[in-house]
Design an enzyme around this catalytic site. Structure first.
Site, mmCIF file in Angstrom:
data_model
loop_
_atom_site.group_PDB
_atom_site.id
_atom_site.type_symbol
_atom_site.label_atom_id
_atom_site.label_comp_id
_atom_site.label_asym_id
_atom_site.label_seq_id
_atom_site.Cartn_x
_atom_site.Cartn_y
_atom_site.Cartn_z
ATOM 1 N N LEU A 1 0.884 -1.161 0.000
ATOM 2 C CA LEU A 1 0.000 0.000 0.000
ATOM 3 C C LEU A 1 0.924 1.214 0.000
ATOM 4 O O LEU A 1 1.972 1.204 0.640
ATOM 5 C CB LEU A 1 -0.891 0.026 1.244
ATOM 6 N N ASP A 2 0.544 2.264 -0.710
ATOM 7 C CA ASP A 2 1.369 3.469 -0.750
ATOM 8 C C ASP A 2 1.504 4.079 0.643
ATOM 9 O O ASP A 2 0.652 3.871 1.507
ATOM 10 C CB ASP A 2 0.760 4.496 -1.698
ATOM 11 N N LYS A 3 2.564 4.850 0.840
ATOM 12 C CA LYS A 3 2.842 5.448 2.145
ATOM 13 C C LYS A 3 1.655 6.235 2.705
ATOM 14 O O LYS A 3 1.307 6.063 3.869
ATOM 15 C CB LYS A 3 4.089 6.334 2.059
ATOM 16 N N SER B 1 -1.440 5.761 2.130
ATOM 17 C CA SER B 1 -2.642 4.919 2.198
ATOM 18 C C SER B 1 -2.738 4.203 3.530
ATOM 19 O O SER B 1 -1.748 3.978 4.217
ATOM 20 C CB SER B 1 -2.619 3.870 1.091
#
Length: 155
Positions: free
Chosen positions: A107-109, A111
């Site tokens: 998951l992106d930072k 997110s």
């Protein structure tokens, strides 16, 4: 875990939880892996009779190794990486599990949401391979009106 008659060395090292396949390939390229005392090539296959060493230490299949599966609600600001040297806000340090685990996917930072972590390298590949057709679902908040054009662009 049972070793199939012939298995690639990088897959073996991943399945026993030593490192990822990519990390195993790097170790092989650096000449730090030996099979029966000899430096292997990338893609070399081994059998259960082969002795595998990394940095001079024999690596064996952990008999009855307990598999770890963690469901984690990742908060914003945590990076889904095992690279502890380059990323201080990494998920591994955040969870601080006593044995080696790694995230399944990312998951992106900024997110937040559910992510799984494990020491089972085989299941990671089964989940992430596109040919296994696992559906992914995302919930997104937007700061503009949702129009047909916007939806088409997002898709």
């Amino acid at each position: 875990m049972t070793i199939r008659p012939h298995i690639r060395i990088n897959k073996f090292l991943s399945e026993i939880g030593y490192c990822s396949r990519r990390e195993a390939d790097k170790l092989i390229e650096q000449g730090r892996v030996r099979i029966n005392g000899e430096i292997p090539l990338l893609g070399t296959k081994i059998t259960r009779e082969d002795e595998v060493e990394i940095n001079g230490k024999v690596v064996n299949i952990a008999k009855n190794k307990e598999r770890v599966y963690i469901a984690f609600n990742k908060p914003p600001g945590v990076v889904c990486t095992t690279d502890r040297k380059r990323e201080k806000d990494n998920i591994i340090d955040y969870i601080n599990y006593p044995t080696r685990i790694f995230p399944i996917g990312r998951l992106d930072k900024p997110s937040e949401g559910l992510i799984f972590l494990t020491n089972d390298g085989d299941i990671v590949n089964k989940i992430l391979r596109s040919r296994n057709k696992h559906e992914k679902e995302y919930e997104v908040d937007v700061d503009k009106p949702i129009t047909k054009e916007f939806i088409k662009g997002m898709s």
